[in-house]
Scaffold this active site. Structure first.
Site, PDB file in Angstrom:
ATOM      1  N   GLY A  20       1.373  -1.113   0.239  1.00 51.87           N
ATOM      2  CA  GLY A  20       0.063  -0.330   0.254  1.00 51.87           C
ATOM      3  C   GLY A  20       0.725   1.734   0.158  1.00 51.87           C
ATOM      4  O   GLY A  20       0.919   1.392   0.951  1.00 51.87           O
ATOM      5  N   LEU A  21       0.993   1.979  -1.374  1.00 55.84           N
ATOM      6  CA  LEU A  21       2.048   2.409  -0.883  1.00 55.84           C
ATOM      7  C   LEU A  21       1.679   4.743  -1.883  1.00 55.84           C
ATOM      8  O   LEU A  21       2.260   4.989  -2.381  1.00 55.84           O
ATOM      9  CB  LEU A  21       3.292   2.388  -2.240  1.00 55.84           C
ATOM     10  CG  LEU A  21       4.218   0.846  -1.723  1.00 55.84           C
ATOM     11  CD1 LEU A  21       5.004   0.964  -3.226  1.00 55.84           C
ATOM     12  CD2 LEU A  21       4.583   1.408  -0.357  1.00 55.84           C
ATOM     13  N   SER A 139       0.188   8.668  14.050  1.00 50.84           N
ATOM     14  CA  SER A 139      -0.021  10.319  14.072  1.00 50.84           C
ATOM     15  C   SER A 139       1.500  11.047  13.603  1.00 50.84           C
ATOM     16  O   SER A 139       2.927  11.151  13.940  1.00 50.84           O
ATOM     17  CB  SER A 139      -1.059  10.565  14.976  1.00 50.84           C
ATOM     18  OG  SER A 139      -0.916  11.657  15.068  1.00 50.84           O
ATOM     19  N   LYS A 193      -5.021   5.634  19.420  1.00 54.99           N
ATOM     20  CA  LYS A 193      -4.450   6.506  17.796  1.00 54.99           C
ATOM     21  C   LYS A 193      -6.295   6.819  17.770  1.00 54.99           C
ATOM     22  O   LYS A 193      -6.099   8.025  18.035  1.00 54.99           O
ATOM     23  CB  LYS A 193      -4.477   5.876  16.850  1.00 54.99           C
ATOM     24  CG  LYS A 193      -4.427   6.426  16.014  1.00 54.99           C
ATOM     25  CD  LYS A 193      -3.911   8.060  15.964  1.00 54.99           C
ATOM     26  CE  LYS A 193      -3.130   8.739  14.456  1.00 54.99           C
ATOM     27  NZ  LYS A 193      -4.301   8.587  13.733  1.00 54.99           N
ATOM     28  N   HIS A 196      -6.536   9.974  20.953  1.00 50.40           N
ATOM     29  CA  HIS A 196      -5.268  10.496  19.950  1.00 50.40           C
ATOM     30  C   HIS A 196      -6.080  11.781  19.287  1.00 50.40           C
ATOM     31  O   HIS A 196      -6.542  13.175  19.733  1.00 50.40           O
ATOM     32  CB  HIS A 196      -4.516  10.614  19.658  1.00 50.40           C
ATOM     33  CG  HIS A 196      -3.638  11.253  19.922  1.00 50.40           C
ATOM     34  ND1 HIS A 196      -3.909  11.640  17.922  1.00 50.40           N
ATOM     35  CD2 HIS A 196      -2.079  11.820  19.292  1.00 50.40           C
ATOM     36  CE1 HIS A 196      -3.869  12.763  17.428  1.00 50.40           C
ATOM     37  NE2 HIS A 196      -1.817  12.510  18.208  1.00 50.40           N
ATOM     38  N   ASN A 197      -7.134  10.985  18.218  1.00 49.78           N
ATOM     39  CA  ASN A 197      -7.922  11.657  17.262  1.00 49.78           C
ATOM     40  C   ASN A 197      -8.847  12.770  17.987  1.00 49.78           C
ATOM     41  O   ASN A 197      -9.388  13.548  17.320  1.00 49.78           O
ATOM     42  CB  ASN A 197      -8.635  10.808  15.972  1.00 49.78           C
ATOM     43  CG  ASN A 197      -7.673  10.797  15.212  1.00 49.78           C
ATOM     44  OD1 ASN A 197      -5.697  10.877  15.550  1.00 49.78           O
ATOM     45  ND2 ASN A 197      -7.579  10.150  14.472  1.00 49.78           N
ATOM     46  N   GLU A 200      -7.453  15.363  19.564  1.00 52.39           N
ATOM     47  CA  GLU A 200      -7.317  16.583  18.819  1.00 52.39           C
ATOM     48  C   GLU A 200      -8.459  17.214  17.982  1.00 52.39           C
ATOM     49  O   GLU A 200      -8.721  18.248  17.817  1.00 52.39           O
ATOM     50  CB  GLU A 200      -6.722  15.521  17.446  1.00 52.39           C
ATOM     51  CG  GLU A 200      -6.272  16.319  15.911  1.00 52.39           C
ATOM     52  CD  GLU A 200      -5.625  15.175  14.821  1.00 52.39           C
ATOM     53  OE1 GLU A 200      -6.267  15.097  13.752  1.00 52.39           O
ATOM     54  OE2 GLU A 200      -5.402  14.786  15.434  1.00 52.39           O
ATOM     55  N   ARG A 298     -18.849  19.641  13.304  1.00 53.04           N
ATOM     56  CA  ARG A 298     -18.329  19.933  12.656  1.00 53.04           C
ATOM     57  C   ARG A 298     -19.991  18.838  11.995  1.00 53.04           C
ATOM     58  O   ARG A 298     -19.838  19.800  10.777  1.00 53.04           O
ATOM     59  CB  ARG A 298     -17.034  18.336  12.551  1.00 53.04           C
ATOM     60  CG  ARG A 298     -15.845  19.049  12.998  1.00 53.04           C
ATOM     61  CD  ARG A 298     -14.781  17.909  12.270  1.00 53.04           C
ATOM     62  NE  ARG A 298     -13.570  18.615  12.697  1.00 53.04           N
ATOM     63  CZ  ARG A 298     -11.796  18.000  12.689  1.00 53.04           C
ATOM     64  NH1 ARG A 298     -12.150  16.296  11.569  1.00 53.04           N
ATOM     65  NH2 ARG A 298     -11.052  18.129  13.526  1.00 53.04           N
TER      66      ARG A 298
END
Length: 524
Positions: A20-21, A139, A193, A196-197, A200, A298
């Site tokens: 997955g690049l 992150s 994570k 964390h978001n 954020e 949002r």
């Protein structure tokens, strides 16, 4: 001097494979290579693999592969394969193709923004085949992936012996320590994570509210606000988000000559992690109101048609003119700064409290001091404040793992109880209340400022109206209630004679007041 591409390493020697690049996957692969690791590359489209090697092959040792079979064959044992594709079904699709090619002890790593429940399911399924599945929270965005992100790996602890050194080598460094450590079993890494978001989201929203207040209440235009935020970045608010806020506010649109922020549509996007945090907060009983309000803000911003009709239909009841004159502007700016700091603290407190609740729910041993240390650099919420938070929870100790749902010895029951933060909020409280009052008076929405203050007041209240709610629930649903003066659960026979019975339906015999008891006189 022209850079040359090193000769391709031999099969079976790559330290890690990346499939997955797109930008994040490519940057993580380059980060590994820059740190001296041999990296096998795979992408559904071979063209993307070839482009990465052609452009960045000089940065380290890469092995370009055509198929997943070739990718696996190129890896040293135990094989470590990092998946960086879109969360959901695409991850399952790659796993299904990989599993038949791997052997017991090999490690499959999902470094995308997967939902923690998916990670728990995948970890259990692969464990049955002797494979390690590691959900890794990453992150820092594209820049962090390339130069050093904050990394939050979960999964089986034994897998960290083989995987941890690689992840720590590419992580951001803070005072010589990698912003990477084993978090906990199964989905713990992705859960941390996610939280964390969520923090954020709240952090960004409360900064937006500060901007809105400074402009609509104090009349401070974006260019001048950029200077204000730059100055704030030299205070206890110092952080990546405050820094980039100043950058955004000072940007002028080349096409119109107006502040860029004025030509950006006021409709905030989201990818789901903040919403997941709010939902999970409800699931584990954690009051993450500031985070939830930021998600709702949002969502409201996206209701463009309804907002347009509301502007034509709904009364404001306030004047549009700024309510702070030039003489009071500096004082108001300082009030907003203090309110912003206090509200940010509450968002962190709610997020960390949620981690403790989730640890109890899912059987994780989470150390809050270590988790805070991982966020000090590389990630989006990195801030000077996090070094203080880490110390408040006893510092970084990657070997300390409290019992699920418990805090390590000496850690405060809530971040706001740490003496430094108790003092900081006490000092900011008058300004915080003035700012919320001014916003209400001016009709400026401040959902996180006001929600965070309500949470603070709710924590410290002597009594909450929950007592009345329990009375209502007992009235319409016989849900029972507990009393302040004796143990057990009770129910009032509201539709009968309104006497009280205990949880077994036995009438409660009230104790008779002793002779001379004041309650006897009152009864008379």
């Amino acid at each position: 001097m022209t850079a040359t591409t090193p000769a391709a390493p031999a099969p079976g020697t790559a330290d890690i494979g990346v499939t997955g690049l797109a930008v994040m996957g490519a940057n993580l692969a380059r980060n590994f290579a820059r740190r001296g690791h041999t990296v096998a590359l795979h992408n559904r489209s071979r063209a993307r693999t070839d482009a990465l090697v052609a452009e960045h092959g000089h940065e380290g040792a890469f092995i370009a592969t055509e198929t997943l079979e070739e990718l696996v064959a190129s890896l040293a044992v135990p094989r470590r394969v990092l998946i960086m594709v879109k969360a959901g079904a695409p991850v399952d699709g790659v796993i299904d193709q990989l599993v038949p090619l791997l052997e017991p002890g090999d490690i499959v790593i999902d470094a995308g923004n997967s939902h923690y429940e998916d990670t728990r399911r995948r970890e259990a399924a692969l464990a049955e085949r002797g494979l390690h599945f590691v959900g890794v929270g990453v992150s820092g965005g594209e820049e962090g992936a390339l130069n050093g992100p904050a990394i939050m790996p979960g999964g089986p602890k034994e897998s960290y012996a083989a995987l941890g050194p690689l992840l720590e080598s590419i992580a951001a460094q803070y005072d010589g320590e990698p912003c990477c450590a084993w978090i906990g079993t199964d989905g713990a890494g992705h859960y941390v994570k996610m939280v964390h978001n969520g923090i954020e989201y709240a952090d960004m929203q409360v900064i937006g509210e500060a901007y809105d207040l400074l402009r609509r209440v104090a009349g401070i235009e974006p260019a001048e606000q950029a200077e204000v935020f730059s100055a704030w970045n030299q205070t206890d608010l110092a952080s990546y988000l405050i820094e980039i806020t100043a950058e955004v506010l000072q940007q002028v649109d080349a096409a119109t000559g107006r502040p860029l922020v004025d030509v950006i549509v006021d409709e905030a996007g989201q990818k789901g992690t903040g919403r997941w945090t709010a939902i999970s907060g409800l699931d584990v009983g954690a009051p993450v109101a500031a985070i939830a309000e930021s998600v709702f803000a949002r969502s409201l911003s996206s209701q463009t048609a309804v907002r347009e009709e509301a502007r034509r239909t709904l009364a404001a009841g306030v004047t549009d003119a700024p309510v702070v004159d030039a003489q009071g502007r500096d004082a108001f700016v300082e009030d907003v700064r203090q309110a912003l700091f206090a509200s940010k603290l509450v968002a962190y407190a709610q997020g960390l409290d949620m981690l403790t609740a989730a640890a109890q729910e899912y059987g994780w041993s989470l150390d809050l001091g270590t988790i805070a240390s991982l966020w000090r650099d590389g990630c989006i919420i990195r801030a000077d404040l996090l070094d203080v938070i880490m110390r408040a929870f006893g510092g970084r100790d990657t070997e300390r793992h409290p019992e699920p749902g418990a805090r390590a010895e000496g850690q405060p029951a809530n971040l706001l109880f740490a003496p430094e933060f108790t003092r900081a909020i006490a000092e900011a409280l008058p300004a915080w209340r003035r700012v919320v009052a001014a916003a209400v008076a001016a009709g400026v929405p401040v959902p996180v400022f006001s929600s965070a203050l309500a949470y603070y007041d709710g924590l410290r209240a002597d009594r909450l109206p929950a007592a009345l709610i329990q009375g209502q629930r007992d009235f319409f649903g016989a849900h029972t209630y507990r009393r302040t003066d004796r143990d057990g659960s009770f129910h009032t026979l509201w539709s009968d004679d309104r006497t009280e019975v205990d949880g077994d339906g036995t009438p409660v015999v009230m104790p008779q007041p002793a002779e001379g008891d004041p309650t006897e006189e009152t009864a008379r």
